[in-house]
Structures are given as structure tokens and as C-alpha cells.
Design an enzyme around this catalytic site. Structure first.
Site, short mmCIF file in Angstrom:
data_model
loop_
_atom_site.label_atom_id
_atom_site.label_comp_id
_atom_site.label_asym_id
_atom_site.label_seq_id
_atom_site.Cartn_x
_atom_site.Cartn_y
_atom_site.Cartn_z
N THR A 180 1.66 -5.53 -12.33
CA THR A 180 3.03 -5.12 -12.05
C THR A 180 3.92 -5.19 -13.29
OG1 THR A 180 2.90 -5.77 -9.73
CG2 THR A 180 5.10 -5.68 -10.70
N SER B 151 -4.61 -6.30 -11.13
CA SER B 151 -5.34 -7.56 -11.29
C SER B 151 -6.47 -7.71 -10.29
CB SER B 151 -4.38 -8.75 -11.16
OG SER B 151 -3.83 -8.83 -9.86
N THR C 198 0.05 -10.24 -10.55
CA THR C 198 0.18 -11.56 -9.92
C THR C 198 -0.84 -11.81 -8.80
OG1 THR C 198 1.84 -10.71 -8.37
CG2 THR C 198 2.63 -11.69 -10.42
N ASP C 199 -1.49 -10.76 -8.30
CA ASP C 199 -2.37 -10.95 -7.15
C ASP C 199 -3.49 -11.95 -7.40
OD1 ASP C 199 -0.92 -9.23 -5.61
OD2 ASP C 199 -2.30 -7.55 -5.75
#
Length: 341
Positions: A12, A60, A92-93
Site C-alpha cells: 500500500t 505483500s 501491511t498484510d
């Protein structure tokens, strides 16, 4: 000024929108490299001399342990060339998994700081630039030398071994429910609440071409043993089971777990996401005393996601079941020592 290498992996923080064939705005995708991310934050020039590396440019969820083994090797080479710290930007996942993998893979006392963004650059209030600046500020701070990989998000500092993503979209998505945040940032100064011991286990001889698949299953109400029985048949190198509470499963599942645990490592974690697996409290069939007595391995304070990372890397380094057990014991010795800085 200290030298910091910034590696970008996509996600992101690096995503922008792409018009479709009719010129309408489409969804955002990772398109920005490390150099572009750094250029967008002119305040970084006052913090460190920066080197930028666009290592990957993907969501990610597409990252693999092979990518992280290769990234860890490149980070180590940068440290050998004299950089003071490393910052990794990504989606961030999977930060809670990738940061812990880097914690286990990167040798030496210098910091590896992982950050990202919950709001992409096309949105008002995008948090990527502030998170990147904070991550570099933490990377040059000397107070945490030797303590391992760090996640910096929303002006909070989290130890990779504890942090979890707990919300789908909030900028305050990252929490460390077991230990709390390791520190925070105020007026550009990192502050650390306690001293964090280094991990007792690190892997420096992992071959990225020989990382076995490790299954992750979660115990649920009324669950049966069919998926557990398939783990060995499908060729998985091990299993992490997120059990109820402190480490409990239905009694009728125990024979399948014991049978699998005699052939491959089976690690017992908690599905709660906080606290530690118990070891000597409950004695009924399927409780933690029963399961550990049958050869299962306690994950301790590691949740299922992090336990899977540790088990995967231990197996890739050639560990057998006793060596895996020792790796988990060593990591669990690296909890908080309670002293403040």
C-alpha cells in the site's frame, strides 16, 4: 550522518491508481520504488544518508519465505559494507510474518525496521510518509542495538516477535497484545519502554530453494481430525495448530495429532493471539499437559503465524524434531526482562 539502506517491497505504501482503458480510475497497485518513497519525505535528509533499493514491487500477500531469505542476505551484505541500519517498506498484510522472519534471518546487532501504510498515497491523510520518517528515526537510534527486528507504524514501536495486525483499515491496526508496544516516537525521538533481549535462535544457513511447506490449522467448535490426517499425506514438513485457549483441542482429535507428531514436528499455539500456551495446568484429554506429553511442541508466546515462520526456517536449516523443540525453547527465553531504558 548515519547511513541507512531503504528497501522497498511494494504494498500500500507504494501503491498508486492506474486508469483503465476508458480513462476511469482503477484500483491502486504497487508502482513506486524506494527512491520515489524517499523523495516524497524531504525531512529524511536531516536524519540519515540514505541508500535506496527497490527489491520487490508486489502486494505483500505475494511475498514468500524465499523472498525473505534473499532479502536477509542482501541486508547482511549492506551491513557488511557499513550501513548503520535498514528500513524495509512493504504491504501491511504480512508485516507480522515478514518482520519476524527477518528477525530470525539477519545476523548482527544493527537494526532492521519494517514499516508500511494503511492509507495509500492517493488518499487524504496517507500515513506512508510519516511512517517512513519514523522508521528511519528508529533505525538510527542506538538504544535498541542487538534487540532484533522492529515494526514502526502510527508512531508506535513494536517488537517483531510480538506484533500483530488487528484491523483491516485503521492506521492504528498494529498491536502487541502480549507485551504492549515496545516504545513510541515523540518530536522525532524514539523512546523505548523496556530492554528487549535478542532472540535466542537465528538461522544463517537457510537455503531459499529448500524451504518446506508447513501447514497452519485452527481448532474450531465441533472440529474433527480429517484435515490433520491430510497434513502428512500431502507432504507438509510440519504443522502448527492454533488450539483453543492455552493450548487445548477436542479429545477425539488427539490420536491424529499424536500419529502426525511422531513423523513431523507439530507445534501447539493458541488461537487467541495473546498470552502464552500453558504447559502444566490442565490435565484432561486434549489439554496442554496431555498434548505436550505426547510429543507436541509448545509455541509459547508465539502466535500461529509466527510459529509457522519459526518452524519453516528451522526445518529449512535441517532441524529434526528435537532441534525444532530447542529452537522454540530458545526463542521463548527471549521474552521481556523488565528493565527500562
Amino acid at each position: 550522518m548515519p547511513r541507512v539502506a531503504v528497501f522497498s517491497l511494494g504494498g500500500t505504501i507504494a501503491s498508486t491508481s492506474t486508469p483503465d482503458e476508458r480513462g476511469a480510475a482503477g484500483g491502486v497497485t504497487p508502482r513506486l520504488g524506494a527512491g520515489q518513497l524517499v523523495e516524497a519525505v524531504p525531512q529524511l535528509r536531516d536524519v540519515a544518508e540514505l541508500e535506496t533499493v527497490s527489491f520487490r514491487q508486489i502486494p505483500s500477500g505475494d511475498l514468500t519465505l524465499r523472498d525473505l531469505v534473499d532479502l536477509a542476505a542482501e541486508i547482511t551484505r549492506r551491513f557488511d559494507r557499513g550501513v548503520s541500519g535498514v528500513v524495509v517498506t512493504q504491504g501491511t498484510d504480512t508485516i507480522e510474518e515478514t518482520s519476524f522472519a527477518l528477525d530470525l534471518l539477519v545476523r548482527g546487532p544493527r537494526p532492521v525496521v519494517v514499516t508500511g501504510a494503511m492509507r495509500n498515497p492517493t488518499l487524504p491523510g496517507s500515513d506512508g510518509p510519516a511512517n517512513l520518517l519514523a522508521a528511519v528515526q528508529v533505525a538510527v537510534a542506538p538504544a535498541h542495538a542487538g534487540s532484533g527486528a522492529i515494526v514502526v507504524m502510527n508512531d508506535e514501536i513494536h517488537a517483531a516477535r510480538f506484533v500483530r495486525k488487528t484491523h483491516t483499515s485503521s492506521p492504528a491496526a498494529f498491536r502487541s497484545s502480549t507485551a504492549g508496544p515496545w516504545g513510541w516516537i515523540v518530536e522525532g525521538r524514539p523512546r523505548f519502554a523496556f530492554r528487549l533481549p535478542a532472540l535466542g535462535t537465528r538461522f544463517s544457513s537457510v537455503c531459499s530453494d529448500r524451504i518446506p511447506a508447513v501447514a497452519l490449522l485452527t481448532s474450531t467448535l465441533g472440529d474433527d481430525a480429517r484435515l490433520i490426517a491430510q497434513v502428512g499425506k500431502l507432504g507438509y514438513g510440519g504443522l502448527v495448530l492454533e488450539a483453543f485457549g492455552g493450548g487445548h483441542v477436542p479429545a477425539h482429535v488427539v490420536p491424529a495429532l499424536q500419529d502426525l507428531g511422531e513423523r513431523v514436528p507439530v507445534v501447539l499455539a493458541s488461537r487467541t493471539g495473546g498470552g502464552e500456551t500453558l504447559q502444566k495446568t490442565y490435565g484432561s484429554p486434549g489439554a496442554e499437559r496431555d498434548l505436550l506429553g505426547r510429543g507436541l511442541i509448545a509455541a509459547g508466546f508465539l502466535d500461529g503465524l509466527k510459529a509457522r515462520i519459526l518452524l519453516s526456517l528451522a526445518l529449512a536449516a535441517g532441524a529434526d524434531i528435537p532441534a525444532v523443540r530447542e529452537a522454540f525453547r530458545q526463542v521463548n527465553m527471549s521474552a521481556v526482562d523488565g528493565s527500562c531504558t
